[in-house]
Scaffold this motif. Structure first.
Motif, PDB file in Angstrom:
ATOM      1  N   ALA A 197       0.800  -1.227   0.000  1.00  0.00           N
ATOM      2  CA  ALA A 197       0.000   0.000   0.000  1.00  0.00           C
ATOM      3  C   ALA A 197       0.832   1.276   0.000  1.00  0.00           C
ATOM      4  CB  ALA A 197      -0.945   0.005   1.203  1.00  0.00           C
ATOM      5  N   LEU A 198       2.040   1.234   0.551  1.00  0.00           N
ATOM      6  CA  LEU A 198       2.831   2.458   0.670  1.00  0.00           C
ATOM      7  C   LEU A 198       4.116   2.420  -0.168  1.00  0.00           C
ATOM      8  CD1 LEU A 198       2.450   3.056   4.517  1.00  0.00           C
ATOM      9  CD2 LEU A 198       0.983   3.878   2.664  1.00  0.00           C
ATOM     10  N   TYR A 199       4.854   1.322  -0.110  1.00  0.00           N
ATOM     11  CA  TYR A 199       6.117   1.270  -0.836  1.00  0.00           C
ATOM     12  C   TYR A 199       5.911   1.156  -2.342  1.00  0.00           C
ATOM     13  CZ  TYR A 199       8.097  -0.103   3.748  1.00  0.00           C
ATOM     14  OH  TYR A 199       8.464  -0.181   5.062  1.00  0.00           O
ATOM     15  N   THR A 200       5.029   0.259  -2.767  1.00  0.00           N
ATOM     16  CA  THR A 200       4.824   0.045  -4.195  1.00  0.00           C
ATOM     17  C   THR A 200       4.421   1.333  -4.914  1.00  0.00           C
ATOM     18  OG1 THR A 200       4.356  -2.299  -3.928  1.00  0.00           O
ATOM     19  CG2 THR A 200       3.467  -1.249  -5.904  1.00  0.00           C
ATOM     20  N   PRO A 201       3.483   2.110  -4.396  1.00  0.00           N
ATOM     21  CA  PRO A 201       3.146   3.345  -5.104  1.00  0.00           C
ATOM     22  C   PRO A 201       4.306   4.341  -5.195  1.00  0.00           C
ATOM     23  CG  PRO A 201       1.415   2.793  -3.552  1.00  0.00           C
ATOM     24  CD  PRO A 201       2.571   1.874  -3.276  1.00  0.00           C
ATOM     25  N   ALA A 202       5.201   4.332  -4.232  1.00  0.00           N
ATOM     26  CA  ALA A 202       6.307   5.292  -4.216  1.00  0.00           C
ATOM     27  C   ALA A 202       7.577   4.769  -4.884  1.00  0.00           C
ATOM     28  CB  ALA A 202       6.611   5.693  -2.781  1.00  0.00           C
ATOM     29  N   ALA A 203       7.640   3.487  -5.163  1.00  0.00           N
ATOM     30  CA  ALA A 203       8.877   2.882  -5.666  1.00  0.00           C
ATOM     31  C   ALA A 203       9.302   3.411  -7.031  1.00  0.00           C
ATOM     32  CB  ALA A 203       8.737   1.362  -5.718  1.00  0.00           C
TER      33      ALA A 203
ATOM     34  N   SER B  86       8.921   6.445  -8.216  1.00  0.00           N
ATOM     35  CA  SER B  86       9.216   7.872  -8.233  1.00  0.00           C
ATOM     36  C   SER B  86      10.694   8.111  -7.930  1.00  0.00           C
ATOM     37  CB  SER B  86       8.357   8.587  -7.192  1.00  0.00           C
ATOM     38  OG  SER B  86       8.713   9.946  -7.136  1.00  0.00           O
ATOM     39  N   PRO B  87      11.362   8.934  -8.721  1.00  0.00           N
ATOM     40  CA  PRO B  87      12.786   9.211  -8.451  1.00  0.00           C
ATOM     41  C   PRO B  87      13.022   9.788  -7.056  1.00  0.00           C
ATOM     42  CG  PRO B  87      12.121  10.146 -10.569  1.00  0.00           C
ATOM     43  CD  PRO B  87      10.879   9.623  -9.903  1.00  0.00           C
ATOM     44  N   GLU B  88      12.069  10.544  -6.531  1.00  0.00           N
ATOM     45  CA  GLU B  88      12.232  11.174  -5.221  1.00  0.00           C
ATOM     46  C   GLU B  88      12.277  10.172  -4.073  1.00  0.00           C
ATOM     47  OE1 GLU B  88       9.928  12.001  -7.438  1.00  0.00           O
ATOM     48  OE2 GLU B  88       9.984  14.160  -7.794  1.00  0.00           O
ATOM     49  N   THR B  89      11.649   9.020  -4.249  1.00  0.00           N
ATOM     50  CA  THR B  89      11.555   8.060  -3.146  1.00  0.00           C
ATOM     51  C   THR B  89      12.131   6.688  -3.469  1.00  0.00           C
ATOM     52  OG1 THR B  89       9.305   7.556  -3.873  1.00  0.00           O
ATOM     53  CG2 THR B  89       9.551   9.152  -2.062  1.00  0.00           C
ATOM     54  N   ARG B  90      12.671   6.530  -4.647  1.00  0.00           N
ATOM     55  CA  ARG B  90      13.155   5.202  -5.073  1.00  0.00           C
ATOM     56  C   ARG B  90      14.193   4.628  -4.102  1.00  0.00           C
ATOM     57  NH1 ARG B  90      14.369   6.215 -10.332  1.00  0.00           N
ATOM     58  NH2 ARG B  90      12.215   5.710 -10.818  1.00  0.00           N
ATOM     59  N   LEU B  91      15.190   5.414  -3.713  1.00  0.00           N
ATOM     60  CA  LEU B  91      16.230   4.906  -2.801  1.00  0.00           C
ATOM     61  C   LEU B  91      15.679   4.654  -1.406  1.00  0.00           C
ATOM     62  CD1 LEU B  91      19.349   6.996  -3.868  1.00  0.00           C
ATOM     63  CD2 LEU B  91      18.866   4.582  -4.341  1.00  0.00           C
ATOM     64  N   LEU B  92      14.788   5.513  -0.950  1.00  0.00           N
ATOM     65  CA  LEU B  92      14.150   5.308   0.355  1.00  0.00           C
ATOM     66  C   LEU B  92      13.400   3.985   0.374  1.00  0.00           C
ATOM     67  CD1 LEU B  92      13.141   6.159   3.165  1.00  0.00           C
ATOM     68  CD2 LEU B  92      11.322   7.445   1.985  1.00  0.00           C
ATOM     69  N   ILE B  93      12.642   3.718  -0.657  1.00  0.00           N
ATOM     70  CA  ILE B  93      11.869   2.473  -0.722  1.00  0.00           C
ATOM     71  C   ILE B  93      12.804   1.277  -0.776  1.00  0.00           C
ATOM     72  CG2 ILE B  93      10.201   1.142  -2.086  1.00  0.00           C
ATOM     73  CD1 ILE B  93       9.099   3.632  -0.470  1.00  0.00           C
TER      74      ILE B  93
ATOM     75  N   ALA C 125      -4.705   9.718   1.591  1.00  0.00           N
ATOM     76  CA  ALA C 125      -5.870   9.132   2.265  1.00  0.00           C
ATOM     77  C   ALA C 125      -6.253   7.795   1.625  1.00  0.00           C
ATOM     78  CB  ALA C 125      -7.044  10.099   2.230  1.00  0.00           C
ATOM     79  N   VAL C 126      -6.150   7.705   0.312  1.00  0.00           N
ATOM     80  CA  VAL C 126      -6.447   6.451  -0.391  1.00  0.00           C
ATOM     81  C   VAL C 126      -5.406   5.397  -0.021  1.00  0.00           C
ATOM     82  CG1 VAL C 126      -6.612   5.351  -2.667  1.00  0.00           C
ATOM     83  CG2 VAL C 126      -7.614   7.618  -2.290  1.00  0.00           C
ATOM     84  N   LEU C 127      -4.133   5.793   0.001  1.00  0.00           N
ATOM     85  CA  LEU C 127      -3.077   4.857   0.372  1.00  0.00           C
ATOM     86  C   LEU C 127      -3.267   4.373   1.813  1.00  0.00           C
ATOM     87  CD1 LEU C 127       0.061   6.608  -1.184  1.00  0.00           C
ATOM     88  CD2 LEU C 127      -1.375   4.812  -2.183  1.00  0.00           C
ATOM     89  N   ALA C 128      -3.649   5.275   2.698  1.00  0.00           N
ATOM     90  CA  ALA C 128      -3.895   4.901   4.095  1.00  0.00           C
ATOM     91  C   ALA C 128      -5.072   3.926   4.194  1.00  0.00           C
ATOM     92  CB  ALA C 128      -4.159   6.140   4.943  1.00  0.00           C
ATOM     93  N   ALA C 129      -6.096   4.134   3.393  1.00  0.00           N
ATOM     94  CA  ALA C 129      -7.234   3.210   3.386  1.00  0.00           C
ATOM     95  C   ALA C 129      -6.804   1.832   2.887  1.00  0.00           C
ATOM     96  CB  ALA C 129      -8.366   3.761   2.520  1.00  0.00           C
ATOM     97  N   HIS C 130      -5.963   1.795   1.856  1.00  0.00           N
ATOM     98  CA  HIS C 130      -5.441   0.514   1.360  1.00  0.00           C
ATOM     99  C   HIS C 130      -4.613  -0.173   2.439  1.00  0.00           C
ATOM    100  CE1 HIS C 130      -5.627   1.808  -3.160  1.00  0.00           C
ATOM    101  NE2 HIS C 130      -6.821   1.702  -2.612  1.00  0.00           N
TER     102      HIS C 130
ATOM    103  N   LEU D  14      -6.910  -6.335  -1.657  1.00  0.00           N
ATOM    104  CA  LEU D  14      -7.192  -5.303  -2.649  1.00  0.00           C
ATOM    105  C   LEU D  14      -7.035  -5.902  -4.029  1.00  0.00           C
ATOM    106  CD1 LEU D  14      -5.039  -2.371  -1.208  1.00  0.00           C
ATOM    107  CD2 LEU D  14      -7.500  -2.679  -0.967  1.00  0.00           C
ATOM    108  N   ASP D  15      -7.787  -5.381  -4.971  1.00  0.00           N
ATOM    109  CA  ASP D  15      -7.568  -5.752  -6.359  1.00  0.00           C
ATOM    110  C   ASP D  15      -6.217  -5.198  -6.767  1.00  0.00           C
ATOM    111  OD1 ASP D  15     -10.109  -6.847  -6.474  1.00  0.00           O
ATOM    112  OD2 ASP D  15     -11.021  -5.011  -7.258  1.00  0.00           O
ATOM    113  N   GLN D  16      -5.460  -5.941  -7.558  1.00  0.00           N
ATOM    114  CA  GLN D  16      -4.122  -5.513  -7.952  1.00  0.00           C
ATOM    115  C   GLN D  16      -4.150  -4.161  -8.659  1.00  0.00           C
ATOM    116  OE1 GLN D  16      -1.344  -6.901  -6.940  1.00  0.00           O
ATOM    117  NE2 GLN D  16      -0.150  -5.323  -7.955  1.00  0.00           N
ATOM    118  N   HIS D  17      -5.174  -3.884  -9.452  1.00  0.00           N
ATOM    119  CA  HIS D  17      -5.206  -2.619 -10.189  1.00  0.00           C
ATOM    120  C   HIS D  17      -5.454  -1.404  -9.290  1.00  0.00           C
ATOM    121  CE1 HIS D  17      -9.557  -3.362  -9.952  1.00  0.00           C
ATOM    122  NE2 HIS D  17      -9.685  -2.063 -10.140  1.00  0.00           N
ATOM    123  N   ARG D  18      -5.853  -1.619  -8.043  1.00  0.00           N
ATOM    124  CA  ARG D  18      -6.097  -0.496  -7.117  1.00  0.00           C
ATOM    125  C   ARG D  18      -4.816   0.061  -6.541  1.00  0.00           C
ATOM    126  NH1 ARG D  18     -10.461  -1.933  -2.821  1.00  0.00           N
ATOM    127  NH2 ARG D  18     -10.080   0.233  -2.301  1.00  0.00           N
ATOM    128  N   ILE D  19      -3.715  -0.674  -6.690  1.00  0.00           N
ATOM    129  CA  ILE D  19      -2.433  -0.206  -6.160  1.00  0.00           C
ATOM    130  C   ILE D  19      -1.564   0.164  -7.336  1.00  0.00           C
ATOM    131  CG2 ILE D  19      -0.387  -0.785  -4.814  1.00  0.00           C
ATOM    132  CD1 ILE D  19      -2.090  -2.741  -3.269  1.00  0.00           C
TER     133      ILE D  19
END
Length: 180
Positions: free
Chosen positions: A77-83, A85-92, A153-158, A168-173
């Motif tokens: 729910a949190l890492y995959t959506p940010a992975a 992005s160049p801004e968060t790739r190393l953090l993830i 808020a959507v990510l937190a709900a996931h 969750l359905d795979q397409h929702r993430i």
């Protein structure tokens, strides 16, 4: 024109990003609050053999259940959506590496029959998880709020759905980018 129901003050309790971060932090606090007494029971008290074995079994069940569920939920729910992005790739990448190490500690705990060895592993799990959650709170959540705009808020709900054992359905993430 913005609808009245869509107006909120940023950085207040009405801000959806603030509420979403609070939901995630609450889940983290509950996880640590449940883990710490289980670790303490095994590591800080001089228990008899049967009680030590029961404490180890309880801790192992908690780590292989709720702790792993938490790690999987944050990854999906949190890492995959940010992975992406160049801004968060190393953090993830760093958070996933830390989560993998924590998962290995859980495997070690689950395989051990030696309650004395389990004490060290239990303390390691608690320390790693505490640090891991602190990094999520202080670095990941603010970065996600910046990347996702109003979508935290959507990510937190996931996240909540997955931590609670739902699916969750795979397409929702998906990947969160500043353009989303």
């Amino acid at each position: 024109m913005t609808l009245t129901s869509e107006v909120f003050m940023q950085a207040t309790a009405a801000d959806p990003a603030i509420r979403a971060r609070a939901v995630i932090r609450s889940g983290q606090r509950r996880l640590l609050a449940a883990l710490r007494p289980k670790v303490a029971l095994l590591t800080e008290l001089e228990l008899g053999t049967d009680a030590r074995e029961a404490a180890l079994a309880t801790l192992t069940d908690f780590c292989t259940g709720p702790v792993r569920r938490y790690l999987n939920a944050t990854d999906r729910a949190l890492y995959t959506p940010a992975a992406g992005s160049p801004e968060t790739r190393l953090l993830i990448r760093a958070l996933r590496t830390a989560a993998t190490a924590l998962d290995r500690d859980i495997d070690t705990l689950a395989r051990t029959d030696d309650t004395h060895r389990a004490k060290g592993v239990a303390q390691s799990i608690e320390a790693h998880l505490t640090t891991h959650l602190a990094v999520e709170q202080t670095v990941l959540l603010p970065a996600l709020a910046d990347l996702s705009g109003g979508e935290l808020a959507v990510l937190a709900a996931h996240f909540t759905t997955l931590v609670d054992g739902g699916s969750l359905d795979q397409h929702r993430i998906g990947r969160v980018t500043p353009d989303d």
